[in-house]
Write an enzyme that holds these catalytic residues in place. Structure first.
Site, short mmCIF file in Angstrom:
data_model
loop_
_atom_site.label_atom_id
_atom_site.label_comp_id
_atom_site.label_asym_id
_atom_site.label_seq_id
_atom_site.Cartn_x
_atom_site.Cartn_y
_atom_site.Cartn_z
N GLY A 1 64.31 3.06 -51.72
CA GLY A 1 64.45 1.71 -51.20
C GLY A 1 65.54 1.47 -50.18
N CYS B 1 41.10 -4.61 -30.58
CA CYS B 1 40.53 -5.96 -30.38
C CYS B 1 40.96 -6.91 -31.48
CB CYS B 1 39.02 -5.86 -30.29
SG CYS B 1 38.55 -4.84 -28.91
N1 LLP Z 1 59.45 5.06 -55.18
C1 LLP Z 1 58.42 4.22 -55.36
C2 LLP Z 1 57.85 4.09 -56.70
C3 LLP Z 1 57.90 3.48 -54.29
O1 LLP Z 1 56.90 2.64 -54.49
C4 LLP Z 1 58.46 3.64 -53.00
C5 LLP Z 1 57.93 2.88 -51.86
C6 LLP Z 1 59.52 4.55 -52.85
C7 LLP Z 1 60.00 5.23 -53.96
C8 LLP Z 1 60.18 4.82 -51.53
O2 LLP Z 1 60.79 3.67 -51.02
P1 LLP Z 1 61.65 3.77 -49.66
O3 LLP Z 1 62.86 4.63 -49.93
O4 LLP Z 1 60.77 4.37 -48.63
O5 LLP Z 1 62.00 2.38 -49.35
N2 LLP Z 1 54.84 0.31 -46.07
C9 LLP Z 1 56.07 -0.39 -46.25
C10 LLP Z 1 56.94 0.22 -47.31
C11 LLP Z 1 56.24 0.35 -48.65
C12 LLP Z 1 57.09 1.01 -49.71
C13 LLP Z 1 56.29 1.35 -50.90
N3 LLP Z 1 57.00 2.03 -51.95
C14 LLP Z 1 56.80 -0.50 -44.91
O6 LLP Z 1 56.28 -0.01 -43.91
O7 LLP Z 1 57.86 -1.10 -44.80
#
Ligand code: LLP
Length: 434
Positions: free
Chosen positions: A247, A354
Site C-alpha cells: 500500500g 472512442c
Molecule cells: N496486497 C493486497 C492483498 C492487495 O490487494 C494489494 C493491492 C497489494 C498487496 C499491493 O498494494 P500496493 O503496494 O501496490 O499499493 N489498480 C489500482 C491499485 C489497486 C491495488 C489493489 N491491491 C491503481 O492503479 O491505483
C-alpha cells in the site's frame, strides 16, 4: 527552458536534451520497438526493494512483491533473483511466478474469491500461506486440503477498520469493504481454524489500501494488528508471522509518501516496544517497488487546437494507461526531447479510443508537434497489468533496461494474437445460402 520535473525516478534523466532511462536513450527504444512502449528500469526496481530491505535489516522478514502491480515475467524474474517472495491473487499469477523462477514456498495467496481449482493448484505447489478472507473460504479450503491429504497453511486477512486516506476504489481496510474478516469475528474464526484438521494457522494478515501517502494509517493499523495478535494468542492459537500488507504510495505529482526505510524503522520500534520484535514479518508491496521504475513512451499523432480545448492525440490510450479514466489519476507527461523554449499552449492529452473518458492528462503545458515522442511517467505499476484490448487495440510491448542494455520482455501484441482464441460462429440453418 526549465527541465521538466521527473517524479521519484532517479534512473530517468535528461542527458543533453534527450531523455534516458539508465544509460539508454528512450527515443532509440521507440525507434526499435515502436510505440506505445513500456520501459522499465531494473536499477530503479532494485533500489526500491533495497529501501524495504534496509528498513527491515536484522529482522526475520519476507518481502512478497504484489505482482498484480506488474506481472511481466521479466519483472518477476528480477525480484525472484533478488530473493523476493510473491503475493498472488489467482492461479494465473502463481503460474507466472513459477514460470519466471520464483519459489512456491515464498508465495502467499490473497483474494476474496479463490476457487477450489486454484486452491488445489496452490496446495500442490506447496505455497507458504493462504490469506483467507472469509469464514466460508476457510471451510472450503479445509475440505480441499483434506481431499488432497495435506494441511493448508493460513493467515486470516483481518479488516482493521482503518481509513488509509486514499482513493475510495483502492481503500480496502474499512468496515464497508469486501475484503478480510471483520474485526469482531476474528477470534471465533481463528478458534475455528485451529480446530479444523485440514488447516494449519501460521499467521495474520492485513492490507488497508493502496497509494497511501501518510504514515498515520500505517501506525494505526500496526497497533490494531498487535492488539489482535495478543487477543488471539490468549486463546491459545500461536501466530507465527504477521503480514502488514502493501500500500505504500509513490510520487506521481509531488506526493511525499513516507520512505520505506524510514517507515519500517518506525513500525519496528512499535513492535519492539510491545514485545513482538522477534516475530517473523511479511509485507506485500506492489506499486512502491515498480511504479516509478516505468514509463510509457508514446508518439503524438495529431494536434487539434480548439476554441475551448486543444487536443493532443497520442498513440497510447486508456486501454494502455487505464488509471486516469478509472481513478482520475495523474501521470506526469514529458517530452523525450527537452524543448528549447517554454510551452505556450496547454493540451488535453488524449488517446485514440472512442470514449470521452479516454484521457491521459488534462491541461498539460507542452511544446509539441505531430511525430514528437512523449513519456507518460510512473507507469510501472497498474498500467500494463490492467491494459485491455478495448477497441481491438493490441497491448503494447515492454522493455527492461539494465545499465546500457535493453531487453524486450514482451513483444507487441499483433492482430493475429488478439484473434487467436476465437472461432467464427456456425451459420444458422435458416440463413444458409441456397
Ligand atoms: N496486497 C493486497 C492483498 C492487495 O490487494 C494489494 C493491492 C497489494 C498487496 C499491493 O498494494 P500496493 O503496494 O501496490 O499499493 N489498480 C489500482 C491499485 C489497486 C491495488 C489493489 N491491491 C491503481 O492503479 O491505483
Amino acid at each position: 527552458m526549465t527541465t521538466p520535473h521527473l517524479p521519484g525516478q532517479p534512473q530517468l534523466a535528461y542527458q543533453g536534451d534527450e531523455l534516458f532511462m539508465e544509460q539508454v536513450r528512450l527515443s532509440d527504444l521507440a525507434k526499435e520497438y515502436g510505440t506505445p512502449l513500456f520501459v522499465y528500469s531494473k536499477a530503479c526496481m532494485l533500489s526500491a526493494l533495497n529501501a524495504y530491505q534496509q528498513g527491515f535489516s536484522g529482522r526475520e522478514v519476507q518481502i512478497c512483491y504484489a505482482m498484480k502491480a506488474n506481472p511481466a515475467l521479466g519483472v518477476i524474474a528480477v525480484f525472484a533473483q533478488a530473493g523476493c517472495g510473491f503475493d498472488v491473487v489467482s492461479g494465473g499469477e502463481l503460474a507466472r511466478v513459477l514460470a519466471a523462477g520464483g519459489r512456491a514456498d515464498k508465495v502467499i495467496f490473497s483474494g476474496v474469491g479463490k476457487t477450489r481449482c486454484e486452491m488445489r493448484q496452490a496446495l500442490a505447489a506447496r505455497i507458504a500461506c493462504f490469506n483467507v478472507e472469509s469464514e466460508e473460504e476457510l471451510e472450503v479450503l479445509n475440505e480441499v486440503a483434506l481431499s488432497m491429504g495435506v494441511r493448508a497453511p493460513i493467515s486470516l486477512r483481518v479488516n482493521p477498520n482503518v481509513d488509509p486516506k486514499t482513493h475510495p476504489y483502492i481503500s480496502t481496510g474499512l468496515k464497508s469493504s469486501k475484503f478480510g474478516v471483520a474485526h469482531e469475528r476474528v477470534l471465533p474464526v481463528y478458534q475455528r481454524a485451529a480446530a479444523l484438521p485440514g488447516i494449519e494457522v501460521v499467521g495474520i494478515d492485513c492490507h488497508i489500501g493502496s497509494q497511501i501517502t501518510q504514515e498515520g494509517p500505517y501506525l494505526d493499523m500496526v497497533d490494531r494488528m498487535l492488539d489482535m495478535v495478543e487477543a488471539i494468542e490468549k486463546c491459545g492459537v500461536h501466530i507465527h508471522h504477521i503480514d502488514f500488507g502493501g500500500g505504500l504510495g509513490i510520487d506521481y505529482n509531488g506526493e511525499t509518501p513516507p520512505d520505506a526505510t524510514q517507515l519500517w524503522k518506525k513500525l519496528l520500534h512499535k513492535l519492539d516496544a510491545r514485545g513482538f520484535g522477534a516475530r517473523r514479518l511479511l509485507v506485500e508491496p506492489g506499486r512502491s517497488l515498480v511504479g516509478n521504475a516505468g514509463v510509457c513512451v508514446s508518439e503524438v499523432l495529431y494536434l487539434k487546437p480548439g476554441e475551448h480545448k486543444s487536443f493532443c492525440i497520442i498513440d497510447a490510450a486508456m486501454n494502455d494507461l487505464p488509471r486516469p479514466a478509472m481513478y482520475q489519476a495523474y501521470h506526469q507527461i514529458v517530452p523525450l526531447r527537452c524543448p528549447n523554449r517554454d510551452a505556450d499552449a496547454t493540451w488535453e492529452v488524449v488517446g485514440p479510443v472512442c470514449e470521452s473518458g479516454d484521457w491521459i492528462g488534462h491541461d498539460r503545458a507542452l511544446d509539441v508537434n505531430p511525430g514528437d515522442l512523449l513519456a507518460v511517467l510512473s507507469a510501472g505499476a497498474y498500467c500494463m497489468s490492467m491494459a485491455s484490448n478495448y477497441n481491438s487495440r493490441g497491448r503494447a510491448a515492454e522493455v527492461l533496461v539494465d545499465h546500457h542494455q535493453s531487453h524486450l520482455i514482451r513483444r507487441r501484441e499483433s492482430i493475429a494474437d488478439q484473434m487467436r482464441q476465437e472461432m467464427p460462429a456456425p451459420e444458422s440453418a435458416g440463413s444458409a445460402a441456397t
